[in-house]
Design a protein around this motif. Structure first.
Motif, PDB file in Angstrom:
ATOM      1  N   UNK A  60       0.753   1.961  -1.481  1.00 54.53           N
ATOM      2  CA  UNK A  60       1.828   2.899  -1.180  1.00 54.53           C
ATOM      3  C   UNK A  60       3.150   2.150  -1.010  1.00 54.53           C
ATOM      4  N   UNK A  61       3.089   1.042  -0.296  1.00 57.95           N
ATOM      5  CA  UNK A  61       4.290   0.247  -0.060  1.00 57.95           C
ATOM      6  C   UNK A  61       4.818  -0.338  -1.364  1.00 57.95           C
ATOM      7  N   UNK A  62       3.886  -0.805  -2.216  1.00 54.89           N
ATOM      8  CA  UNK A  62       4.306  -1.400  -3.487  1.00 54.89           C
ATOM      9  C   UNK A  62       4.973  -0.375  -4.393  1.00 54.89           C
ATOM     10  N   UNK A  63       4.479   0.873  -4.315  1.00 56.00           N
ATOM     11  CA  UNK A  63       5.110   1.939  -5.114  1.00 56.00           C
ATOM     12  C   UNK A  63       6.485   2.287  -4.562  1.00 56.00           C
ATOM     13  N   UNK A  64       6.562   2.323  -3.250  1.00 56.13           N
ATOM     14  CA  UNK A  64       7.827   2.690  -2.612  1.00 56.13           C
ATOM     15  C   UNK A  64       8.891   1.608  -2.792  1.00 56.13           C
ATOM     16  N   UNK A  65       8.431   0.362  -2.788  1.00 61.98           N
ATOM     17  CA  UNK A  65       9.378  -0.750  -2.912  1.00 61.98           C
ATOM     18  C   UNK A  65       8.956  -1.682  -4.039  1.00 61.98           C
ATOM     19  N   UNK A  66       9.172  -1.236  -5.287  1.00 62.45           N
ATOM     20  CA  UNK A  66       8.745  -2.093  -6.403  1.00 62.45           C
ATOM     21  C   UNK A  66       9.569  -3.383  -6.430  1.00 62.45           C
ATOM     22  N   UNK A  67       8.952  -4.440  -7.005  1.00 54.79           N
ATOM     23  CA  UNK A  67       9.682  -5.710  -7.119  1.00 54.79           C
ATOM     24  C   UNK A  67      10.922  -5.515  -7.978  1.00 54.79           C
ATOM     25  N   UNK A  70      15.449  -9.165 -11.541  1.00 54.07           N
ATOM     26  CA  UNK A  70      16.860  -9.440 -11.768  1.00 54.07           C
ATOM     27  C   UNK A  70      17.154  -9.465 -13.263  1.00 54.07           C
ATOM     28  N   UNK A  71      18.236  -8.822 -13.699  1.00 50.49           N
ATOM     29  CA  UNK A  71      18.663  -8.830 -15.099  1.00 50.49           C
ATOM     30  C   UNK A  71      17.753  -7.989 -15.978  1.00 50.49           C
ATOM     31  N   UNK A  72      16.932  -7.128 -15.442  1.00 51.98           N
ATOM     32  CA  UNK A  72      15.977  -6.346 -16.213  1.00 51.98           C
ATOM     33  C   UNK A  72      16.566  -5.111 -16.850  1.00 51.98           C
TER      34      UNK A  72
END
Lengths: 72, 113
Positions: A60-67, A70-72
């Motif tokens: 849940x946390x990974x979905x809420x705060x995706x990595x 940079x520059x993507x």
């Protein structure tokens, strides 16, 4: 009587350190407490009560705060 | 005189008088001294398997009474009659131990589906 059958040796060292050292109870207050009262009083500070996050929580946390890439 | 079971107190009748008993940390430490060779866990185990003598029970009831502020000696307790004799003593000890140690495990919050 099976409710009390799981009692192990009373952890006096830990209980005294928690009660007198961390909770700052006076000896008089401390020795007049029941194990139930003591358990409740120390619960907020007890390490053993904190469980590790479950996999579902992490997902849940990974979905809420995706990595952020940079520059993507 | 009613007992605060949330705290771990129990009510008991001895010699036709109502008493409150509770095993405080001080009472438990005192009991461990009295049973020099045994800790509380062992004592509870021995009670569970029905291996406590009348004297053992008197000591536990005495500690419970003193824990609740009743100034009695074990000798005084030995002279007190419980309703139902030895079985009455055992019932008080059982209630006291279960409430003291079992109460902490009791969860009163409704379980979520």
């Amino acid at each position: 009587m099976n409710a009390a059958a799981g009692v192990t040796a009373f952890p006096w060292d830990e209980v005294m350190t928690m009660g007198l050292g961390l909770l700052r109870l006076s000896p008089k207050e401390f020795w007049a407490m029941t194990p139930i009262e003591f358990e409740r009083a120390s619960r907020p500070f007890s390490q053993r009560r904190q469980t590790a996050p479950a996999r579902a929580d992490l997902t849940k946390l990974m979905r809420a705060f995706p990595d952020q890439h940079a520059g993507g | 005189m009613s007992a605060n079971r949330r705290r771990g107190e129990v009510a008991a009748e001895l010699d036709g008088k109502q008493y409150r008993l509770c095993l405080t940390l001080g009472a438990l430490a005192e009991l461990e001294s009295a049973f020099a060779a045994e800790d509380i866990g062992r004592l509870v185990e021995r009670f569970s398997s029905g291996k406590l003598s009348a004297l053992d029970m008197i000591r536990i009831i005495g500690a419970g009474l003193r824990g609740a502020g009743e100034p009695v000696s074990d000798e005084d307790v030995g002279k007190m009659a419980a309703t139902g004799g030895a079985a009455g003593y055992a019932a008080i000890v059982s209630d006291l131990l279960t409430t003291t140690f079992g109460g902490a495990a009791e969860d009163t919050t409704p379980s979520r589906p």
